[in-house]
Design an enzyme around this catalytic site. Structure first.
Site, mmCIF file in Angstrom:
data_model
loop_
_atom_site.group_PDB
_atom_site.id
_atom_site.type_symbol
_atom_site.label_atom_id
_atom_site.label_comp_id
_atom_site.label_asym_id
_atom_site.label_seq_id
_atom_site.Cartn_x
_atom_site.Cartn_y
_atom_site.Cartn_z
ATOM 1 C CG ASP A 9 6.753 36.952 -20.217
ATOM 2 O OD1 ASP A 9 7.324 36.472 -21.216
ATOM 3 O OD2 ASP A 9 6.716 36.388 -19.105
ATOM 4 C CG MET A 10 2.958 34.664 -24.160
ATOM 5 S SD MET A 10 1.156 34.874 -23.999
ATOM 6 C CE MET A 10 0.573 33.313 -24.636
ATOM 7 C CG ASP A 11 6.177 30.387 -21.085
ATOM 8 O OD1 ASP A 11 5.173 29.669 -21.096
ATOM 9 O OD2 ASP A 11 6.947 30.498 -22.054
ATOM 10 C CB SER A 44 6.764 35.501 -25.551
ATOM 11 O OG SER A 44 7.275 34.238 -25.215
ATOM 12 N N GLY A 45 9.856 35.335 -25.212
ATOM 13 C CA GLY A 45 11.062 34.702 -25.748
ATOM 14 C C GLY A 45 10.739 33.535 -26.669
ATOM 15 C CE LYS A 193 10.072 38.995 -23.543
ATOM 16 N NZ LYS A 193 9.214 38.469 -22.455
ATOM 17 C CG ASP A 216 7.786 35.743 -15.326
ATOM 18 O OD1 ASP A 216 8.046 34.615 -14.891
ATOM 19 O OD2 ASP A 216 7.852 36.018 -16.544
#
Length: 266
Positions: A9-11, A44-45, A193, A216
């Site tokens: 995931d990114m953020d 990621s979203g 995902k 997260d």
């Protein structure tokens, strides 16, 4: 046990609080991933066009499970595109109009869209996550695109209540999930995902137990349950920590890259 695919995931996970990452360390680890034939996937979203901007040197080599799985691109090739029926888009927009505190971005393959009467602060915030974001007179008029996600924003303290209300109102038409802070995504049922990772696994012949995933937030739950190796950030939501096999250093402590280095064998 060998890891053949690493999904991040990114953020709040790969990126630190300044929306950055240790590019030099990643570059070294990425070369080692290639040597060991480990696939690196960004899950990621966020919008594909935004995600690839973080990896300018290697974007065409990477795979992206963007928009929470609704748009999957591998090495520049489109593998999967979800679609919400246009009538359903109309119904959902009508329902969302009743949520006075909420703001909406409608996400499509070619662009994301925002109503021009939304506050400029919200539109600017949206541009961080949607590098292609068009202002339109109203979202009901968006027709010339494949639409696959709603990205909503609410005051943080309202999110859990809003999630319940959206579940009650929308049923199973689209699924509301928390994506961190005050953000809520409405996604296509079954398109998340983990679904995107499975599409890539089919192409590469990778088994679930060979996948390592990092996350997260609520939109990472399916992916973490799916992966043989699952890691929640120490800054992650409690329900995410509950499903992960291990809790690692936070996104501001280089948690992901530290663990990847370990997985590759120091």
């Amino acid at each position: 046990m060998t890891v053949k695919m690493i999904a991040v995931d990114m953020d709040g996970t790969f990126l630190n609080s300044q929306q950055e990452y240790d590019r030099e360390k990643f570059s070294q680890l990425y070369q080692r991933m290639k040597q060991q034939e480990v696939r690196f996937v960004i899950a990621s979203g966020n919008q594909y066009y935004q995600l690839k901007s973080f990896f300018p040197e290697v974007e065409d080599e990477l795979s992206f499970v963007a928009e929470n799985g609704a748009y999957v691109i591998s090495e520049g090739e489109e593998l999967f595109t979800g679609e919400i029926d246009p009538e359903l888009v109309h119904d959902v927009l009508t329902i969302l109009a009743a949520f006075t505190e909420g703001h909406t971005i409608l996400c499509g393959k070619n662009s994301a869209y925002v109503a021009e009467n939304e506050p400029e602060s919200f539109i600017e915030h949206g541009r961080k996550y949607y590098h292609r974001l068009k202002k339109v007179p109203n979202l009901f008029e968006v027709k010339e695109d494949t639409l696959f996600k709603f990205a909503l924003s609410f005051p943080v303290e309202q999110v859990s209540e809003v999630l319940e209300q959206l579940h009650d109102t929308l049923g199973e038409k689209v699924i509301p999930i928390s994506s961190g802070h005050g953000d809520v995504d409405l996604i296509i049922p079954g398109i998340h995902k983990a679904h995107g990772l499975m599409k890539l696994q089919e192409v590469w012949g990778i088994k679930n137990h060979e996948v390592a995933a990092f996350g997260d937030s609520g939109n990472d739950l399916e992916m973490l349950k799916h992966a043989g190796f699952s890691y929640a950030m120490s800054n992650g939501q409690p329900k995410v920590k509950a499903v992960a096999k291990e809790i690692i250093l936070s996104n501001d402590e280089n948690g992901v890259l530290t663990k990847i280095e370990e997985l590759l064998g120091n």
